[in-house]
Design an enzyme around this catalytic site. Structure first.
Site, PDB file in Angstrom:
ATOM      1  CB  SER A   1     -10.580  10.046  30.260  1.00 44.60           C
ATOM      2  OG  SER A   1      -9.251   9.819  30.715  1.00 44.60           O
ATOM      3  CE  LYS A   2     -12.064  16.503  26.455  1.00 44.57           C
ATOM      4  NZ  LYS A   2     -12.381  17.934  26.592  1.00 44.57           N
ATOM      5  NE  ARG A   3      -6.147   8.600  33.058  1.00 44.01           N
ATOM      6  CZ  ARG A   3      -7.395   8.321  33.420  1.00 44.01           C
ATOM      7  NH1 ARG A   3      -8.308   9.271  33.385  1.00 44.01           N
ATOM      8  NH2 ARG A   3      -7.745   7.108  33.803  1.00 44.01           N
ATOM      9  CG  HIS A   4      -6.507   7.072  28.115  1.00 43.24           C
ATOM     10  ND1 HIS A   4      -7.699   7.175  28.802  1.00 43.24           N
ATOM     11  CD2 HIS A   4      -5.688   6.310  28.893  1.00 43.24           C
ATOM     12  CE1 HIS A   4      -7.608   6.483  29.920  1.00 43.24           C
ATOM     13  NE2 HIS A   4      -6.406   5.955  30.003  1.00 43.24           N
TER      14      HIS A   4
END
Length: 471
Positions: free
Chosen positions: A242-245
């Protein structure tokens, strides 16, 4: 006589509700590689039936990302919103053959059926109330597929192996809404049939849809395609990517300075292997790719590994191959550059130590600037009065060089070292700051040759004035 073997036809069907992300790009790549390996066809289809979320900007971004990656298509792009008449034709066939029927149950009635089943400890599902009523089309009717009451639908998956789904747990699902629009499972099956798709490689989040789609194939008497459901890509913490990665869209990785060949190389290794080999060029991948070595385990996205591969791909390219991509990043820095001998020369000095094209562009920026700005710390440390004789003599002697060559520059600085008693390291850093503005640059002689005699002298003399004005 054996019937002719049909060519492999694969597809990639993104929804234009955002950018092309890593998982989608990997799916596209697997299908594209298999089509190219088998000399088959690769079809691009835009699944844009979600009118509220689909945008033309997303379509453009997806096409741009695929083109950047070098994933070309043989047919398409097709758009589902332009194919409703085809879906209607097949739905009518299903109704006429008795494999589908009109249903007038309201959403509230269906919810009540599901709650009743749940209360009995059964799977919540539609109970088939309208199945044998022979209803006609009405303003609020949907069309449902008549599914088998017994037996099982077995997905023969080339990646996961066989997975059986009990037909009694698959209700008569809707294939056309009351507003006349086709449901996803119906639309994709009709698309795949009419486009000749015979091999479907996709994420295993689609496995839940596969038995329903297989029932539609069977109801239409159509040949079943080969299915392969690949595990999802995970982040470094083993949760779904996801974007947090970090950067997620393919376009973002382009902006970060990754080469398309490095992205292709890295993406294919997220779920496919060829022995222990890690580095592949594009032609080699097409030659060796197969479905047998698609993995069953989820892969973790590792930016450090991608960076290492990118560095290797940069080293393997010729400067001429890197020039075009580099101009994109120089332009982002506000630098107008050309694909010419000057840029090729700059690349040659930076290529051995560049991990990304952004790093290379930032390292090359000083070559193109009319005026060098000094890093304050570097200037305070190295542009000092005791270096004035060295810089003045350097400019004077370089001005006399003809031809302006590596050997001639070496001769100049050997003389200056002997005259001043300084070691080359003592001379090199002030000269580097004078010419680049910083303490980090390619090798001195290589850099000065690319910069050219006129610019080199101009910059050294500017540093001389800078020191004099400071004194």
């Amino acid at each position: 006589m054996n019937p002719p073997i049909k060519p492999i036809v694969t597809r990639f069907p993104p929804s234009p509700t955002g950018y092309l992300h890593i998982g989608g790009a990997r799916t596209a790549l697997f299908n594209w590689l298999y089509a190219r390996k088998t000399k088959g066809r690769f079809v691009l289809r835009i699944e844009d039936t979600d009118a509220a979320r689909s945008t033309s900007e997303s379509v453009d971004a997806i096409l741009e990302s695929l083109e950047w990656l070098g994933i070309d298509w043989d047919d398409g792009p097709y758009f589902q919103t332009r194919r409703y008449h085809i879906y209607d034709e097949y739905i009518e066939k299903l109704i006429e053959s008795g494999h589908a029927y009109y249903c007038s149950c309201t959403p509230d009635e269906v919810d009540a059926m599901r709650e009743e089943a749940k209360a009995k400890g059964l799977k919540p599902m539609y109970n088939g109330k309208c199945r044998n009523l022979n209803l006609k089309k009405g303003p609020d009717t949907v069309v449902r597929l008549k599914t088998p009451d017994s037996g099982a639908t077995v997905v023969e998956d080339i990646v996961k192996g066989d997975t059986a789904f009990r037909n009694s747990e698959i209700d008569d699902f809707i294939i056309r809404r009351s507003d006349g629009s086709a449901m996803y499972n119906l639309a994709v099956v009709i698309d795949d049939i009419t486009m000749g798709i015979n091999t479907i490689i996709r994420g295993d989040d689609h496995l839940i849809n596969t038995p329903k789609q297989m029932l539609i194939y069977s109801a239409l008497g159509a040949d079943m395609p080969i299915f392969g459901h690949v595990p999802m890509v995970l982040g470094s913490d083993k949760t779904r990517l996801s974007k947090r990665h970090g950067a997620m869209s393919v376009g973002e990785y382009r902006k970060m300075g990754f080469l398309p060949d490095a992205m292709i190389n890295y993406l294919v290794r997220l779920g496919w292997s060829h022995g222990d080999q890690e580095f592949f060029d594009r032609a080699e991948l097409i030659d060796v790719f197969d479905l047998e070595h698609l993995g069953r385990s989820a892969s973790m996205f590792d930016t450090d590994k991608l960076m290492a591969l990118n560095s290797k791909h940069i080293q393997k390219k010729t400067p001429e191959e890197l020039a075009g991509p580099l101009l994109f990043h120089l332009n982002d820095l506000g630098i107008e550059a050309k694909n010419d001998a000057f840029t090729i020369g700059a690349i040659q000095t930076l290529q051995p130590r560049s991990k990304t094209l952004v790093e290379m562009a930032e390292g090359a920026a000083f070559y193109y600037k009319d005026e060098v700005e000094y890093d304050k710390t570097a200037a305070d440390k190295f542009l000092l009065p005791d270096m004035l004789p060295v810089l003045e003599k350097s400019a004077e002697m370089i001005d006399t060089l003809d031809p302006y060559t590596h050997e001639a520059l070496e001769t100049v600085f050997k003389f200056i070292i002997e005259e001043t008693g300084h070691k080359f390291g003592k001379i090199a850093q002030p000269l580097r700051v004078a010419v680049t503005g910083t303490t980090v640059s390619p090798g001195i002689f290589e850099m000065l040759l690319v910069l050219g005699k006129e610019k080199t002298i101009k910059r050294i003399r500017k540093a001389v004035r800078f020191i004099q004005d400071k004194a």
